[in-house]
Scaffold this motif. Structure first.
Motif, PDB file in Angstrom:
ATOM      1  N   LEU A   6     -37.327-110.912 -36.595  1.00 49.35           N
ATOM      2  CA  LEU A   6     -38.544-111.727 -36.626  1.00 49.35           C
ATOM      3  C   LEU A   6     -39.627-111.092 -35.764  1.00 49.35           C
ATOM      4  CD1 LEU A   6     -40.155-114.261 -37.328  1.00 49.35           C
ATOM      5  CD2 LEU A   6     -38.988-115.422 -35.456  1.00 49.35           C
ATOM      6  N   ASN A   7     -39.267-110.661 -34.574  1.00 51.59           N
ATOM      7  CA  ASN A   7     -40.219-110.020 -33.674  1.00 51.59           C
ATOM      8  C   ASN A   7     -40.786-108.743 -34.297  1.00 51.59           C
ATOM      9  OD1 ASN A   7     -41.715-109.587 -31.363  1.00 51.59           O
ATOM     10  ND2 ASN A   7     -40.041-108.630 -30.260  1.00 51.59           N
ATOM     11  N   THR A   8     -39.909-107.936 -34.888  1.00 50.54           N
ATOM     12  CA  THR A   8     -40.338-106.693 -35.529  1.00 50.54           C
ATOM     13  C   THR A   8     -41.301-106.976 -36.683  1.00 50.54           C
ATOM     14  OG1 THR A   8     -38.266-105.616 -34.938  1.00 50.54           O
ATOM     15  CG2 THR A   8     -39.522-104.618 -36.716  1.00 50.54           C
ATOM     16  N   GLU A   9     -40.945-107.921 -37.537  1.00 48.10           N
ATOM     17  CA  GLU A   9     -41.799-108.271 -38.686  1.00 48.10           C
ATOM     18  C   GLU A   9     -43.132-108.860 -38.235  1.00 48.10           C
ATOM     19  OE1 GLU A   9     -41.363-107.679 -41.906  1.00 48.10           O
ATOM     20  OE2 GLU A   9     -39.336-106.883 -41.763  1.00 48.10           O
ATOM     21  N   ALA A  10     -43.103-109.690 -37.181  1.00 52.76           N
ATOM     22  CA  ALA A  10     -44.340-110.302 -36.685  1.00 52.76           C
ATOM     23  C   ALA A  10     -45.263-109.241 -36.095  1.00 52.76           C
ATOM     24  CB  ALA A  10     -44.017-111.371 -35.647  1.00 52.76           C
ATOM     25  N   ARG A  11     -44.719-108.297 -35.346  1.00 53.28           N
ATOM     26  CA  ARG A  11     -45.538-107.224 -34.762  1.00 53.28           C
ATOM     27  C   ARG A  11     -46.133-106.316 -35.843  1.00 53.28           C
ATOM     28  NH1 ARG A  11     -45.427-107.589 -29.499  1.00 53.28           N
ATOM     29  NH2 ARG A  11     -43.604-108.437 -28.445  1.00 53.28           N
ATOM     30  N   ALA A  12     -45.425-106.183 -36.954  1.00 57.66           N
ATOM     31  CA  ALA A  12     -45.923-105.368 -38.068  1.00 57.66           C
ATOM     32  C   ALA A  12     -46.946-106.130 -38.925  1.00 57.66           C
ATOM     33  CB  ALA A  12     -44.751-104.909 -38.938  1.00 57.66           C
ATOM     34  N   GLY A  13     -47.112-107.436 -38.641  1.00 54.33           N
ATOM     35  CA  GLY A  13     -48.073-108.237 -39.395  1.00 54.33           C
ATOM     36  C   GLY A  13     -47.553-108.769 -40.710  1.00 54.33           C
ATOM     37  N   HIS A  14     -46.241-108.762 -40.894  1.00 53.58           N
ATOM     38  CA  HIS A  14     -45.655-109.211 -42.156  1.00 53.58           C
ATOM     39  C   HIS A  14     -45.358-110.712 -42.203  1.00 53.58           C
ATOM     40  CE1 HIS A  14     -44.030-104.854 -42.520  1.00 53.58           C
ATOM     41  NE2 HIS A  14     -45.298-104.935 -42.892  1.00 53.58           N
ATOM     42  N   VAL A  15     -45.324-111.373 -41.056  1.00 45.90           N
ATOM     43  CA  VAL A  15     -44.993-112.803 -41.017  1.00 45.90           C
ATOM     44  C   VAL A  15     -46.270-113.594 -41.258  1.00 45.90           C
ATOM     45  CG1 VAL A  15     -44.061-114.694 -39.637  1.00 45.90           C
ATOM     46  CG2 VAL A  15     -43.068-112.408 -39.433  1.00 45.90           C
ATOM     47  N   ALA A  38     -39.290-117.476 -47.810  1.00 47.08           N
ATOM     48  CA  ALA A  38     -38.828-118.138 -46.591  1.00 47.08           C
ATOM     49  C   ALA A  38     -37.511-117.521 -46.127  1.00 47.08           C
ATOM     50  CB  ALA A  38     -38.651-119.630 -46.849  1.00 47.08           C
ATOM     51  N   HIS A  39     -37.449-117.226 -44.832  1.00 47.27           N
ATOM     52  CA  HIS A  39     -36.239-116.661 -44.235  1.00 47.27           C
ATOM     53  C   HIS A  39     -35.835-117.526 -43.051  1.00 47.27           C
ATOM     54  CE1 HIS A  39     -36.630-112.862 -46.457  1.00 47.27           C
ATOM     55  NE2 HIS A  39     -37.927-113.042 -46.288  1.00 47.27           N
ATOM     56  N   PRO A  40     -34.644-118.145 -43.091  1.00 55.24           N
ATOM     57  CA  PRO A  40     -34.207-118.921 -41.937  1.00 55.24           C
ATOM     58  C   PRO A  40     -33.970-117.994 -40.745  1.00 55.24           C
ATOM     59  CG  PRO A  40     -32.479-118.815 -43.608  1.00 55.24           C
ATOM     60  CD  PRO A  40     -33.676-118.152 -44.180  1.00 55.24           C
ATOM     61  N   VAL A  41     -34.294-118.475 -39.556  1.00 54.37           N
ATOM     62  CA  VAL A  41     -34.095-117.691 -38.338  1.00 54.37           C
ATOM     63  C   VAL A  41     -32.722-118.041 -37.775  1.00 54.37           C
ATOM     64  CG1 VAL A  41     -34.982-117.199 -36.037  1.00 54.37           C
ATOM     65  CG2 VAL A  41     -36.571-117.612 -37.924  1.00 54.37           C
ATOM     66  N   SER A  42     -31.932-116.999 -37.496  1.00 53.29           N
ATOM     67  CA  SER A  42     -30.548-117.201 -37.062  1.00 53.29           C
ATOM     68  C   SER A  42     -30.282-116.524 -35.725  1.00 53.29           C
ATOM     69  CB  SER A  42     -29.585-116.670 -38.126  1.00 53.29           C
ATOM     70  OG  SER A  42     -29.836-115.301 -38.355  1.00 53.29           O
ATOM     71  N   ASP A  43     -29.155-116.866 -35.138  1.00 54.75           N
ATOM     72  CA  ASP A  43     -28.732-116.233 -33.890  1.00 54.75           C
ATOM     73  C   ASP A  43     -28.034-114.909 -34.209  1.00 54.75           C
ATOM     74  OD1 ASP A  43     -26.103-116.809 -34.680  1.00 54.75           O
ATOM     75  OD2 ASP A  43     -25.844-118.439 -33.255  1.00 54.75           O
ATOM     76  N   PRO A  44     -27.639-114.132 -33.200  1.00 50.57           N
ATOM     77  CA  PRO A  44     -27.003-112.834 -33.463  1.00 50.57           C
ATOM     78  C   PRO A  44     -25.716-112.909 -34.297  1.00 50.57           C
ATOM     79  CG  PRO A  44     -27.705-112.955 -31.185  1.00 50.57           C
ATOM     80  CD  PRO A  44     -27.899-114.327 -31.773  1.00 50.57           C
ATOM     81  N   LYS A  45     -25.061-114.069 -34.327  1.00 55.10           N
ATOM     82  CA  LYS A  45     -23.830-114.230 -35.104  1.00 55.10           C
ATOM     83  C   LYS A  45     -24.106-114.663 -36.545  1.00 55.10           C
ATOM     84  CE  LYS A  45     -21.089-115.362 -31.066  1.00 55.10           C
ATOM     85  NZ  LYS A  45     -20.272-116.362 -30.392  1.00 55.10           N
ATOM     86  N   GLY A  46     -25.384-114.859 -36.875  1.00 53.32           N
ATOM     87  CA  GLY A  46     -25.743-115.252 -38.235  1.00 53.32           C
ATOM     88  C   GLY A  46     -25.833-116.748 -38.462  1.00 53.32           C
ATOM     89  N   LYS A  47     -25.616-117.551 -37.410  1.00 50.34           N
ATOM     90  CA  LYS A  47     -25.706-119.003 -37.533  1.00 50.34           C
ATOM     91  C   LYS A  47     -27.171-119.416 -37.358  1.00 50.34           C
ATOM     92  CE  LYS A  47     -24.036-123.316 -35.686  1.00 50.34           C
ATOM     93  NZ  LYS A  47     -23.435-124.011 -34.570  1.00 50.34           N
ATOM     94  N   ARG A  48     -27.620-120.296 -38.220  1.00 52.06           N
ATOM     95  CA  ARG A  48     -29.016-120.749 -38.180  1.00 52.06           C
ATOM     96  C   ARG A  48     -29.327-121.385 -36.826  1.00 52.06           C
ATOM     97  NH1 ARG A  48     -32.068-123.851 -43.066  1.00 52.06           N
ATOM     98  NH2 ARG A  48     -34.044-122.865 -42.592  1.00 52.06           N
ATOM     99  N   LEU A  49     -30.438-120.943 -36.207  1.00 50.21           N
ATOM    100  CA  LEU A  49     -30.852-121.509 -34.925  1.00 50.21           C
ATOM    101  C   LEU A  49     -31.269-122.955 -35.116  1.00 50.21           C
ATOM    102  CD1 LEU A  49     -33.009-118.704 -33.275  1.00 50.21           C
ATOM    103  CD2 LEU A  49     -30.749-119.478 -32.595  1.00 50.21           C
ATOM    104  N   GLN A  50     -30.815-123.811 -34.222  1.00 44.61           N
ATOM    105  CA  GLN A  50     -31.140-125.224 -34.288  1.00 44.61           C
ATOM    106  C   GLN A  50     -31.599-125.674 -32.907  1.00 44.61           C
ATOM    107  OE1 GLN A  50     -28.314-127.391 -36.556  1.00 44.61           O
ATOM    108  NE2 GLN A  50     -29.000-129.369 -35.854  1.00 44.61           N
ATOM    109  N   PHE A  51     -32.651-126.479 -32.858  1.00 44.44           N
ATOM    110  CA  PHE A  51     -33.241-126.936 -31.606  1.00 44.44           C
ATOM    111  C   PHE A  51     -33.235-128.452 -31.557  1.00 44.44           C
ATOM    112  CE2 PHE A  51     -35.075-122.968 -32.928  1.00 44.44           C
ATOM    113  CZ  PHE A  51     -34.907-122.185 -31.799  1.00 44.44           C
ATOM    114  N   HIS A  52     -33.203-128.983 -30.327  1.00 41.87           N
ATOM    115  CA  HIS A  52     -33.196-130.434 -30.151  1.00 41.87           C
ATOM    116  C   HIS A  52     -34.588-131.000 -29.888  1.00 41.87           C
ATOM    117  CE1 HIS A  52     -28.899-130.396 -30.384  1.00 41.87           C
ATOM    118  NE2 HIS A  52     -28.816-129.540 -29.391  1.00 41.87           N
ATOM    119  N   SER A  53     -35.564-130.099 -29.696  1.00 43.19           N
ATOM    120  CA  SER A  53     -36.933-130.568 -29.481  1.00 43.19           C
ATOM    121  C   SER A  53     -37.926-129.475 -29.873  1.00 43.19           C
ATOM    122  CB  SER A  53     -37.162-130.959 -28.024  1.00 43.19           C
ATOM    123  OG  SER A  53     -37.214-129.812 -27.195  1.00 43.19           O
TER     124      SER A  53
END
Length: 82
Positions: A6-15, A38-53
């Motif tokens: 995500l960071n790489t794509e955002a810095r390249a202007g693709h996001v 649309a690409h879900p953002v996941s953790d290093p293990k491939g599990k979708r990141l989930q937030f409580h707030s």
């Protein structure tokens, strides 16, 4: 897509945008729109990141380049009652 990608794509202007999607029960997930897909953002293990707030998600995204960010609720009733 993991955070490094995500960071790489955002810095390249693709996001085009990041969507913080509200789920039932008060949790949130992030998806990045890259080249119209649309690409879900996941953790290093491939599990979708989930937030409580929204604040937790913002903290994670603070280091990323500036990209439009949207808060998405599937129903306006969820926002009104939440």
């Amino acid at each position: 897509m993991n955070l490094h990608q995500l960071n790489t794509e955002a810095r390249a202007g693709h996001v085009q945008e990041l969507n913080l999607i509200a789920l039932e029960g008060g949790d949130y997930v992030i998806e990045a729109r890259v080249h119209g897909h649309a690409h879900p953002v996941s953790d290093p293990k491939g599990k979708r990141l989930q937030f409580h707030s929204v604040v937790d998600a913002q903290r994670l995204l603070d280091g990323l380049p500036s990209v439009p960010r949207n808060l998405v609720h599937w129903s306006m009733d969820d926002e009104m009652c939440g």
